[in-house]
Write a protein that holds these residues in place. Sequence first.
Motif, PDB file in Angstrom:
ATOM      1  N   ASN A 124       9.883   2.051   3.421  1.00 36.42           N
ATOM      2  CA  ASN A 124       8.880   1.659   4.411  1.00 36.42           C
ATOM      3  C   ASN A 124       7.542   1.657   3.679  1.00 36.42           C
ATOM      4  O   ASN A 124       6.994   2.716   3.400  1.00 36.42           O
ATOM      5  N   CYS A 125       7.077   0.462   3.353  1.00 32.26           N
ATOM      6  CA  CYS A 125       5.943   0.369   2.429  1.00 32.26           C
ATOM      7  C   CYS A 125       4.773  -0.392   3.027  1.00 32.26           C
ATOM      8  O   CYS A 125       4.958  -1.307   3.835  1.00 32.26           O
ATOM      9  N   ASP A 126       3.581  -0.011   2.607  1.00 26.59           N
ATOM     10  CA  ASP A 126       2.435  -0.890   2.771  1.00 26.59           C
ATOM     11  C   ASP A 126       1.993  -1.297   1.357  1.00 26.59           C
ATOM     12  O   ASP A 126       2.759  -1.146   0.410  1.00 26.59           O
ATOM     13  N   GLN A 127       0.763  -1.791   1.229  1.00 23.33           N
ATOM     14  CA  GLN A 127       0.331  -2.322  -0.075  1.00 23.33           C
ATOM     15  C   GLN A 127       0.333  -1.272  -1.186  1.00 23.33           C
ATOM     16  O   GLN A 127       0.591  -1.595  -2.334  1.00 23.33           O
ATOM     17  N   CYS A 130       4.596   4.095  -0.075  1.00 25.31           N
ATOM     18  CA  CYS A 130       5.901   3.931   0.564  1.00 25.31           C
ATOM     19  C   CYS A 130       6.410   5.265   1.063  1.00 25.31           C
ATOM     20  O   CYS A 130       6.153   6.299   0.453  1.00 25.31           O
TER      21      CYS A 130
END
Length: 295
Positions: A124-127, A130
């Motif tokens: 589950n990652c953003d920029q 994670c």
Amino acid sequence: MSFTLSVLLLQLLSVTHSDVIQKYTLMSGSIELIGQVPNMLVKSVVWTWNKDKVAEWDKGDMTPTYYPTLNKTELNMDTWALTLSDLQPTCNGQYALQINGIETATSFQLIVLESVSGPNISTNCDQRSCNLTCQGAGIDHTEYSWTDNRGRNERGSVLKVEKTKGLDRVYTCNFSNPVSWNTSSVRERELFPPESTDANLYIILGSMGGAVLIAAAIGIAVYIKKRKVPDGEEQGGQVPGGKEPGSADEANGEDENRRFLPSQQPLQQQALQQQGIQMSRIENTDAVCEMNAMA
Ligand SMILES: *[C@@H]1O[C@H](CO)[C@@H](O)[C@H](O)[C@H]1NC(C)=O
Ligand SMILES: *[C@@H]1O[C@H](CO)[C@@H](O)[C@H](O)[C@H]1NC(C)=O
Ligand SMILES: *[C@@H]1O[C@H](CO)[C@@H](O)[C@H](O)[C@H]1NC(C)=O
Ligand SMILES: *[C@@H]1O[C@H](CO)[C@@H](O)[C@H](O)[C@H]1NC(C)=O
């Protein structure tokens, strides 16, 4: 008085207190349960499984008696240790040893486990970060730990990671139970895919391109200015000398120059002040050649 009493109580407690030792075993494996045999003449031995007899020996018996509650059991007649083979989860339970009809202090809690399978990792990652979640089959007696290739080591099924410059980390989840373990890994490059890196690259390339364009524009501007410099110098430097030839063409040339003069004078001065001598010299040479050609 009270002191002696407490000592007696403690002794009583320690006698009645029994240790239960947990024993984890891989399915189909075997285990040897070694009981605490008191230092006395052994007249009878009984191993129980959840209170049911599984093996028994009495003074005078040539061989132990086995009760068919479990697959394979074997009583060692020297140590009175019990060996269980081909273990299945149905063998789980509490094993205790009685010597001369008295249960010994140590009993065993057997837990037969399958080997764990490889865990799954969900991300589950953003920029820039994670949450990595490790999921293995089964929840009993299992645990999770995470490591990376830089020595990080954390317990638990979720690992929070930050994007690093090198993008060269490898995160490994270790899913284990007391008898087996298995791992799965994820590479940092997979978490922060090249798109974002490319975007950065494009920004860099873009600014480089911009710089090139600006440089080119300056170059062109300089070139145009320099092209104009000769016209000006022709006025300032060559005109006094130009009068010397005193040819008939001179008048025409001067007229042409004067027509451009008002607008070109400031440019010419600017150019002379800002440009290096070498550049001016090259331009002058050109200008002189052009002048001569014209003359
Ligand atoms: C780890 O799990 C995978 C998938 O379940 C399996 O193929 C592999 O043999 C396991 N490795 C070990 C060392 O148990
Ligand atoms: C990771 O989990 C935390 C809560 O534990 C949450 O605040 C955070 O937004 C999550 N990060 C991502 C990238 O989903
Ligand atoms: C891991 O993922 C595979 C494929 O999606 C799935 O079949 C399997 O049940 C998953 N295992 C666990 C423990 O979630
Ligand atoms: C996985 O965890 C088990 C239990 O803690 C440990 O014995 C094993 O060495 C670990 N394996 C790796 C590759 O870290």
